[in-house]
Design an enzyme around this catalytic site. Sequence first.
Site, short mmCIF file in Angstrom:
data_model
loop_
_atom_site.label_atom_id
_atom_site.label_comp_id
_atom_site.label_asym_id
_atom_site.label_seq_id
_atom_site.Cartn_x
_atom_site.Cartn_y
_atom_site.Cartn_z
N ARG A 26 -26.40 -6.32 12.86
CA ARG A 26 -26.92 -6.56 11.51
C ARG A 26 -26.41 -7.88 10.92
O ARG A 26 -27.19 -8.70 10.43
CB ARG A 26 -26.53 -5.39 10.60
CG ARG A 26 -27.41 -4.17 10.81
CD ARG A 26 -26.84 -2.98 10.09
NE ARG A 26 -25.75 -2.42 10.87
CZ ARG A 26 -25.80 -1.23 11.48
NH1 ARG A 26 -26.86 -0.47 11.35
NH2 ARG A 26 -24.79 -0.80 12.19
N THR A 44 -15.18 -13.19 10.54
CA THR A 44 -15.30 -12.18 9.48
C THR A 44 -15.42 -10.80 10.11
O THR A 44 -15.77 -9.84 9.43
CB THR A 44 -16.55 -12.43 8.59
OG1 THR A 44 -17.70 -12.43 9.43
CG2 THR A 44 -16.46 -13.72 7.82
N ARG A 90 -13.16 -8.65 12.82
CA ARG A 90 -11.88 -7.95 12.66
C ARG A 90 -10.79 -8.86 13.23
O ARG A 90 -11.02 -9.58 14.21
CB ARG A 90 -11.87 -6.61 13.43
CG ARG A 90 -12.59 -5.47 12.73
CD ARG A 90 -11.87 -5.00 11.47
NE ARG A 90 -12.57 -3.92 10.79
CZ ARG A 90 -13.45 -4.06 9.81
NH1 ARG A 90 -13.79 -5.26 9.38
NH2 ARG A 90 -14.01 -3.02 9.23
N ASP A 134 -11.42 -14.34 7.58
CA ASP A 134 -11.46 -13.34 6.51
C ASP A 134 -10.67 -12.10 6.90
O ASP A 134 -10.49 -11.20 6.10
CB ASP A 134 -12.92 -12.96 6.21
CG ASP A 134 -13.02 -11.99 5.03
OD1 ASP A 134 -12.47 -12.32 3.96
OD2 ASP A 134 -13.64 -10.92 5.19
N GLU A 177 -3.27 -7.50 9.12
CA GLU A 177 -3.58 -7.55 7.68
C GLU A 177 -3.22 -6.28 6.92
O GLU A 177 -3.09 -6.28 5.70
CB GLU A 177 -5.07 -7.85 7.47
CG GLU A 177 -5.99 -6.70 7.83
CD GLU A 177 -7.47 -7.02 7.60
OE1 GLU A 177 -7.93 -8.07 8.06
OE2 GLU A 177 -8.16 -6.20 6.94
N HIS A 231 -10.00 -10.36 3.51
CA HIS A 231 -10.99 -9.35 3.87
C HIS A 231 -11.95 -9.12 2.69
O HIS A 231 -12.11 -7.99 2.22
CB HIS A 231 -10.32 -8.05 4.30
CG HIS A 231 -11.17 -7.21 5.20
ND1 HIS A 231 -10.69 -6.57 6.32
CD2 HIS A 231 -12.50 -6.91 5.15
CE1 HIS A 231 -11.68 -5.90 6.90
NE2 HIS A 231 -12.79 -6.10 6.20
N GLN A 232 -12.57 -10.19 2.25
CA GLN A 232 -13.43 -10.10 1.06
C GLN A 232 -14.88 -10.41 1.37
O GLN A 232 -15.69 -10.53 0.45
CB GLN A 232 -12.92 -11.03 -0.05
CG GLN A 232 -13.11 -12.52 0.24
CD GLN A 232 -12.82 -13.40 -0.95
OE1 GLN A 232 -11.66 -13.59 -1.29
NE2 GLN A 232 -13.85 -13.95 -1.60
P1 NAI Z 1 -23.52 -3.94 14.30
O1 NAI Z 1 -23.09 -2.68 14.96
O2 NAI Z 1 -24.84 -4.01 13.62
O3 NAI Z 1 -23.49 -5.15 15.38
C1 NAI Z 1 -22.46 -5.33 16.31
C2 NAI Z 1 -23.06 -6.06 17.51
O4 NAI Z 1 -21.99 -6.33 18.43
C3 NAI Z 1 -24.10 -5.21 18.27
O5 NAI Z 1 -25.28 -5.96 18.44
C4 NAI Z 1 -23.42 -4.90 19.61
O6 NAI Z 1 -24.35 -4.85 20.69
C5 NAI Z 1 -22.48 -6.08 19.74
N1 NAI Z 1 -21.34 -5.79 20.62
C6 NAI Z 1 -20.52 -4.71 20.60
N2 NAI Z 1 -19.57 -4.84 21.56
C7 NAI Z 1 -19.80 -6.00 22.19
C8 NAI Z 1 -19.18 -6.67 23.26
N3 NAI Z 1 -18.13 -6.14 23.90
N4 NAI Z 1 -19.69 -7.87 23.66
C9 NAI Z 1 -20.78 -8.41 23.04
N5 NAI Z 1 -21.42 -7.81 22.02
C10 NAI Z 1 -20.93 -6.63 21.59
O7 NAI Z 1 -22.34 -4.33 13.31
P2 NAI Z 1 -22.42 -5.24 12.02
O8 NAI Z 1 -22.86 -4.41 10.86
O9 NAI Z 1 -23.15 -6.48 12.34
O10 NAI Z 1 -20.87 -5.56 11.79
C11 NAI Z 1 -20.11 -6.27 12.76
C12 NAI Z 1 -18.64 -6.16 12.41
O11 NAI Z 1 -18.37 -6.88 11.21
C13 NAI Z 1 -18.19 -4.72 12.07
O12 NAI Z 1 -17.89 -3.97 13.24
C14 NAI Z 1 -16.96 -4.96 11.24
O13 NAI Z 1 -15.83 -4.99 12.07
C15 NAI Z 1 -17.20 -6.35 10.65
N6 NAI Z 1 -17.36 -6.29 9.20
C16 NAI Z 1 -16.54 -7.05 8.42
C17 NAI Z 1 -16.65 -7.03 7.05
C18 NAI Z 1 -15.79 -7.88 6.18
O14 NAI Z 1 -15.76 -7.66 4.96
N7 NAI Z 1 -15.08 -8.86 6.72
C19 NAI Z 1 -17.62 -6.15 6.38
C20 NAI Z 1 -18.49 -5.42 7.30
C21 NAI Z 1 -18.34 -5.49 8.65
#
Ligand code: NAI
Length: 331
Positions: free
Chosen positions: A154, A232, A234, A258, A263, A295-296
């Site tokens: 996403r 952004t 983890r 971020d 953290e 982490h914002q």
């Molecule tokens: P998502 O689940 O929609 O997308 C993650 C993508 O990573 C997927 O397309 C998946 O196929 C791919 N993936 C997973 N493992 C992989 C690997 N080993 N090698 C290559 N690709 C791999 O997740 P979304 O919603 O895009 O969020 C991603 C991350 O962003 C979250 O897991 C979270 O840790 C982080 N996040 C950080 C925020 C912040 O405030 N800094 C807020 C929201 C999410």
Amino acid sequence: MKIAFFDVHRFERQSFDQANQKWGHEIVYLEPRLTPATAQLAASFPSVCAFVNDQLNQRTLQILHAEGVRLIALRSAGFNHVDLNAAEKLGLQVVRVPAYSPHAVAEHAVALLLALNRKMIRAHSRIQELNFSLDGLVGFDLCGKTSGIVGTGRIGTVMAKIMKGFECEVLAFDLSPNPELTRLGVQYVPADQLYARSDIISLHVPLTPSTHHMINANSLAQMKPGVFLINTGRGGLIDTQALIDALKRGKIGAAGLDVYEEEETIFFQDLSESGLQDDVLARLLTFPNVLITSHQAFLTHEALSQIAETTLANISAFERHEALINAVRSQ
Ligand code: NAI
């Protein structure tokens, strides 16, 4: 349903209070982070609501279960901080907010990139001191540069589209490529090619055993000198010591972070009086080309409303014994 909210911050209460007018749950806001030492505060609550830096390890989950908790409602997308195996063995349900605003996070990644590239922080502090000189503030055009997106779920998908808008060549690495991005001209390549060809790299994969420290001494060595690295995702995606070594050698053009692997006890806290005990983070803060936010990336009004709405809907679904569409289970 009675819900014990842990690690509650002022910025989120308003959106939960507002969303709860519709759902009518009995919310108790607690400031402490959820850890084995604080889990007993949830005694007599059937559900707890936890945030990204709460410690949902086996011990915490055992205490929660013994106190009568049956539902863990995460008000976050990431769930790497939950011992899902332990939860499953105890019969605890875990739900999350899989999508709220991918735009919020991607736009923050771009904010870090632009601020670093165009030296916004340095320019602002200079001007506060009435120093209007431009030396040391030279950036580069994003147009024509190669931008590598690691993880095109996403958030990474939105990021890829934004970088296309800057007229970058966009490379991507993901286990499951997104055909929509391929149609838009994004080129999927193996990780080592992405590292070797990108001027800017932005991380958007979840933290799992296979992505832990994916940015390490080896991957950093493959990158172009002067690469901009934005995280952004983890903190654990990057081996911070290896990043510091690369920054010291001048290999990295800039790092926008971020998230930080340690953290948990630092971010979201005001340490301005007690000081910082973490020497690694303290070293990172000494680099003029490192920009850290606490982490914002998720922190927009739209994201907060969506998080509140989905979290409370998840809890209502559990209360009414409906299917939990946002349940998280161990693989
Ligand atoms: P998502 O689940 O929609 O997308 C993650 C993508 O990573 C997927 O397309 C998946 O196929 C791919 N993936 C997973 N493992 C992989 C690997 N080993 N090698 C290559 N690709 C791999 O997740 P979304 O919603 O895009 O969020 C991603 C991350 O962003 C979250 O897991 C979270 O840790 C982080 N996040 C950080 C925020 C912040 O405030 N800094 C807020 C929201 C999410």
